[in-house]
Scaffold this active site. Structure first.
Site, PDB file in Angstrom:
ATOM      1  N   GLU A 188      17.207  14.595 -19.201  1.00 57.20           N
ATOM      2  CA  GLU A 188      17.355  16.039 -18.990  1.00 57.20           C
ATOM      3  C   GLU A 188      16.712  16.466 -17.675  1.00 57.20           C
ATOM      4  O   GLU A 188      17.244  17.315 -16.957  1.00 57.20           O
ATOM      5  CB  GLU A 188      16.753  16.826 -20.152  1.00 57.20           C
ATOM      6  CG  GLU A 188      17.595  16.782 -21.425  1.00 57.20           C
ATOM      7  CD  GLU A 188      18.955  17.464 -21.261  1.00 57.20           C
ATOM      8  OE1 GLU A 188      19.152  18.211 -20.297  1.00 57.20           O
ATOM      9  OE2 GLU A 188      19.831  17.231 -22.112  1.00 57.20           O
TER      10      GLU A 188
ATOM     11  N   TYR B 223      14.831  25.572 -20.585  1.00 56.67           N
ATOM     12  CA  TYR B 223      16.035  24.793 -20.872  1.00 56.67           C
ATOM     13  C   TYR B 223      15.659  23.399 -21.387  1.00 56.67           C
ATOM     14  O   TYR B 223      16.147  22.947 -22.425  1.00 56.67           O
ATOM     15  CB  TYR B 223      16.944  24.669 -19.626  1.00 56.67           C
ATOM     16  CG  TYR B 223      17.959  23.593 -19.867  1.00 56.67           C
ATOM     17  CD1 TYR B 223      19.069  23.847 -20.666  1.00 56.67           C
ATOM     18  CD2 TYR B 223      17.748  22.294 -19.404  1.00 56.67           C
ATOM     19  CE1 TYR B 223      19.964  22.835 -20.979  1.00 56.67           C
ATOM     20  CE2 TYR B 223      18.635  21.274 -19.726  1.00 56.67           C
ATOM     21  CZ  TYR B 223      19.741  21.555 -20.507  1.00 56.67           C
ATOM     22  OH  TYR B 223      20.607  20.543 -20.835  1.00 56.67           O
TER      23      TYR B 223
ATOM     24  N   ASP C 194      22.662  26.391 -20.660  1.00 56.49           N
ATOM     25  CA  ASP C 194      22.662  26.015 -19.250  1.00 56.49           C
ATOM     26  C   ASP C 194      23.774  26.797 -18.535  1.00 56.49           C
ATOM     27  O   ASP C 194      24.434  27.662 -19.127  1.00 56.49           O
ATOM     28  CB  ASP C 194      22.798  24.492 -19.077  1.00 56.49           C
ATOM     29  CG  ASP C 194      24.222  23.992 -19.245  1.00 56.49           C
ATOM     30  OD1 ASP C 194      25.078  24.752 -19.759  1.00 56.49           O
ATOM     31  OD2 ASP C 194      24.505  22.844 -18.869  1.00 56.49           O
TER      32      ASP C 194
END
Ligand code: SF4
Length: 292
Positions: A36, A119, A137
């Protein structure tokens, strides 16, 4: 809001999700966290080989925590925004010391890690552990703007409102919520793309507010544009970092001076790297990676 959007999205995702390393059965929470962070500002194709090398070398947070920050920055190589490598190293140290080497489950504990934003914390909680948490996102925002609000573009991010939008679409069941989070992102990446949405193959075509309204032109506030790379301080920082990564020892100030002709911009870039902790040293001693 239309919670029923989750049914076609989850069904579509089950059938059409691309096969990516971080979606494989048994991929570790640490692997999800690393992926990520790498994916934040770097395209998938460039992330995959670097991620594999990274996880082969540091298969868990303890392994990275016991190595130096300089090695993390060196291994980051040319993924860009190398501050992420330092943050990942710092996060590994905290996970190792405070969490027994296990990536935490809870969004709040993840948010407390160095360099982990809203996020990433939510993505790790949802994708690695199946926690029911909305994940938003840029792709998710575009699909919601179009399918739910009838706007052609999402405009600037509004974290609370964006999370509330996604929360309203999220199934109650945590496993389905995870698929909805991943599915809406995937839909924005491969079908509801910014310039040319592929409505003919979209599972939301019959429900999409923007399509039903005849695709009206977006006239809201624009999202901030990313600055040009060529000639930017980012480019100069990248050139200096490349030199530091490859040098076997400290890089003399005279060598740094050869990397970019504009002295003011070069000094500004160097000062920024020193302030960010990505470089250490001085004009007299030369420059190197942190902890090297
Ligand atoms: S129908 Fe078209 S515009 Fe609407 S969500 Fe699907 S791809 Fe996007």
């Amino acid at each position: 809001m239309a919670p029923s959007l989750s049914i076609p999205v989850v069904a579509w995702y089950r059938e059409h999700a691309r096969s990516l390393p971080w979606r494989a059965e048994g991929f570790t929470p640490w692997g999800v966290l690393v992926s990520e962070i790498m994916l934040q500002q770097t395209p998938v194709a460039r992330v995959i080989p670097r991620l594999e090398q990274w996880l082969a070398r540091w298969p868990n947070p303890d392994a990275l925590a016991s190595d130096s920050p300089a090695e993390a920055v060196r291994a980051w190589d040319r993924l860009g925004y190398p501050r992420r490598a330092l943050n990942l190293h710092a996060a590994a140290v905290v996970i190792s010391v405070q969490h027994g080497g296990e990536v935490p489950h809870e969004v709040d504990a993840l948010l407390a890690l160095p360099g982990i934003g809203d996020y990433t914390a939510r993505a790790v909680a949802s994708f690695a552990y199946g926690v029911r948490a909305p994940v938003v996102d840029v792709n998710t925002r575009r699909v919601i703007a179009r399918a739910v609000h009838g706007h052609g573009a999402a405009g600037p991010a509004r974290t609370r409102a964006d999370l509330a939008d996604m929360e309203a679409l999220l199934p109650e069941d945590a496993a389905d919520a995870r698929l909805m989070n991943a599915g809406l992102m995937e839909l924005g990446q491969v079908v509801c793309i910014a310039r040319a949405p592929r409505c003919d193959v979209c599972p939301l075509a019959a429900l999409c507010a923007w399509r039903a309204a005849g695709y009206p032109e977006y006239d809201g506030p624009p999202a901030p544009r990313q600055a040009r790379f060529e000639g930017s301080d980012r480019q100069v920082r990248g050139l200096i970092m490349r030199e530091l990564r490859h040098a076997p020892s400290r890089v003399p100030a005279e060598v740094v001076e050869t990397l970019w002709p504009d002295a003011v911009q070069r000094e500004r870039a160097l000062a920024g790297l020193l302030a960010d902790g990505l470089a250490t040293g001085s004009r007299e001693a030369g420059y190197g990676l942190p902890g090297s």
